[in-house]
Design a protein around this motif. Sequence first.
Motif, PDB file in Angstrom:
ATOM      1  N   TRP A 217      -3.899  27.632 -63.162  1.00 33.35           N
ATOM      2  CA  TRP A 217      -3.629  26.746 -64.306  1.00 33.35           C
ATOM      3  C   TRP A 217      -4.406  25.464 -64.047  1.00 33.35           C
ATOM      4  O   TRP A 217      -4.242  24.871 -62.971  1.00 33.35           O
ATOM      5  CB  TRP A 217      -2.123  26.474 -64.385  1.00 33.35           C
TER       6      TRP A 217
ATOM      7  N   SER B 126       4.512  15.805 -65.138  1.00 34.85           N
ATOM      8  CA  SER B 126       4.528  16.345 -66.490  1.00 34.85           C
ATOM      9  C   SER B 126       5.473  15.477 -67.309  1.00 34.85           C
ATOM     10  O   SER B 126       6.477  14.996 -66.789  1.00 34.85           O
ATOM     11  CB  SER B 126       5.038  17.789 -66.384  1.00 34.85           C
TER      12      SER B 126
ATOM     13  N   ASN C 258       4.724  18.521 -71.652  1.00 35.43           N
ATOM     14  CA  ASN C 258       5.658  19.629 -71.815  1.00 35.43           C
ATOM     15  C   ASN C 258       6.319  19.449 -73.181  1.00 35.43           C
ATOM     16  O   ASN C 258       7.238  18.655 -73.329  1.00 35.43           O
ATOM     17  CB  ASN C 258       6.683  19.559 -70.673  1.00 35.43           C
TER      18      ASN C 258
ATOM     19  N   ILE D   5       2.279  22.515 -71.770  1.00 40.77           N
ATOM     20  CA  ILE D   5       3.290  23.589 -71.761  1.00 40.77           C
ATOM     21  C   ILE D   5       3.816  23.701 -73.181  1.00 40.77           C
ATOM     22  O   ILE D   5       4.290  22.713 -73.747  1.00 40.77           O
ATOM     23  CB  ILE D   5       4.447  23.244 -70.800  1.00 40.77           C
TER      24      ILE D   5
ATOM     25  N   SER E  71       6.569  25.478 -75.496  1.00 41.60           N
ATOM     26  CA  SER E  71       7.800  26.284 -75.515  1.00 41.60           C
ATOM     27  C   SER E  71       8.038  26.818 -76.916  1.00 41.60           C
ATOM     28  O   SER E  71       7.631  26.198 -77.896  1.00 41.60           O
ATOM     29  CB  SER E  71       9.011  25.441 -75.157  1.00 41.60           C
TER      30      SER E  71
ATOM     31  N   VAL F 265       0.089  26.679 -70.681  1.00 38.50           N
ATOM     32  CA  VAL F 265       1.121  27.580 -70.146  1.00 38.50           C
ATOM     33  C   VAL F 265       2.149  27.797 -71.257  1.00 38.50           C
ATOM     34  O   VAL F 265       2.403  26.886 -72.061  1.00 38.50           O
ATOM     35  CB  VAL F 265       1.758  26.918 -68.892  1.00 38.50           C
TER      36      VAL F 265
ATOM     37  N   ASP G 281       6.088  29.202 -72.653  1.00 39.34           N
ATOM     38  CA  ASP G 281       7.493  29.227 -72.221  1.00 39.34           C
ATOM     39  C   ASP G 281       8.340  29.770 -73.390  1.00 39.34           C
ATOM     40  O   ASP G 281       8.238  29.248 -74.500  1.00 39.34           O
ATOM     41  CB  ASP G 281       7.866  27.766 -71.884  1.00 39.34           C
TER      42      ASP G 281
ATOM     43  N   LEU H  10       6.129  30.163 -68.009  1.00 34.53           N
ATOM     44  CA  LEU H  10       7.086  29.260 -67.355  1.00 34.53           C
ATOM     45  C   LEU H  10       8.453  29.549 -67.963  1.00 34.53           C
ATOM     46  O   LEU H  10       8.537  29.857 -69.162  1.00 34.53           O
ATOM     47  CB  LEU H  10       6.656  27.816 -67.640  1.00 34.53           C
TER      48      LEU H  10
END
Length: 307
Positions: A32, A123, A144, A167, A169, A213, A215, A245
């Motif tokens: 990453w 983060s 994030n 990140i 989600s 990434v 999630d 993640l």
Amino acid sequence: MMRKGDLAVDGSGRGERYAFPPRSSVSPVSFWRVGDQEMDLSSPRVMGVLNLTPDSFSDGGALPSVEAALLRARKMVEEGADILDVGGESTRPGASPVPSEEEIRRILPFIRAAGASLEVPISVDTRKAVVAREALKAGARIVNDVSGLNHDPGMARVVAEEGGSLILSHMRGTPATMRELAVYQDVLREVGEELGRSLDVALGRGVGEDRIVLDPGIGFAKTPAQSLTILGALEGLRYLGRPLLVGVSRKSFIGEVTGVPPAERLPGTLAACVVSFLQGVRIFRVHDVAPLVQALAVVRAIIEVGE
Ligand code: HH2
């Protein structure tokens, strides 16, 4: 007939309900990009949670000063944290929004101090582009965004411009509305599709693919049963081609299974992380770093001795 390694994606353990791309197309992503480094994901990575909020669901108000947060951060790094995730706004179900100025006021002094004195990347857990920009300028390396870019249309551009990692989600609605939106025909498929759309938006706005990434957003617009279904079928998200993640730490699905309050959910947290690791998840967002580092070390040792 199911063979070892096939996907039981409906979480029932009774077999395949839909055809994901075959195993050969699962991404072999092994790093990453964070800042100017490649974070090696051949080993699992632990992200320590630092909530600088008065009202987070399990640890609100625990870190009332920059000094207290730095002490906790240093302890987490000593325990083996690879990333520290700093948040200034609770996203627990029903939480009230925090104005961006207040969010910045809560997190920026810590990020400045930590960026200068800690060797692990910071983060910032935020859904707001203006907060992300300030945090990245102050030394954070990762954004994030639990809303998966759905909260603030300016977010991806800010991350791209500031050279941040991201990140994404899965979530629907806001912390205030997400409970009502936990309605799915097929939770894993819909989470995968919606995460894929967030990924496309990020790429379209110039965030480097190797910086992203994904999630599944455990507990965000999901009932405890839906969270359990996803956790039993995580391999079914690997077709998205990015590292995964999970944030399971102390969450309500553990309370639903065990009946215990957040402060007593460490064993359930470790179980969910280990199950996720065995399905290919490589990054774990937790409040309790040392116990997870130990659990993952033992799992890896068992796997390695058998190879
Ligand atoms: N969960 C929470 C916050 N941020 N970020 C990611 N990527 N994934 C998660 O599952 C996730 C997250 C919620 O947990 P916590 O920070 O402990 O609580 P609160 O939102 O009340 O501050």
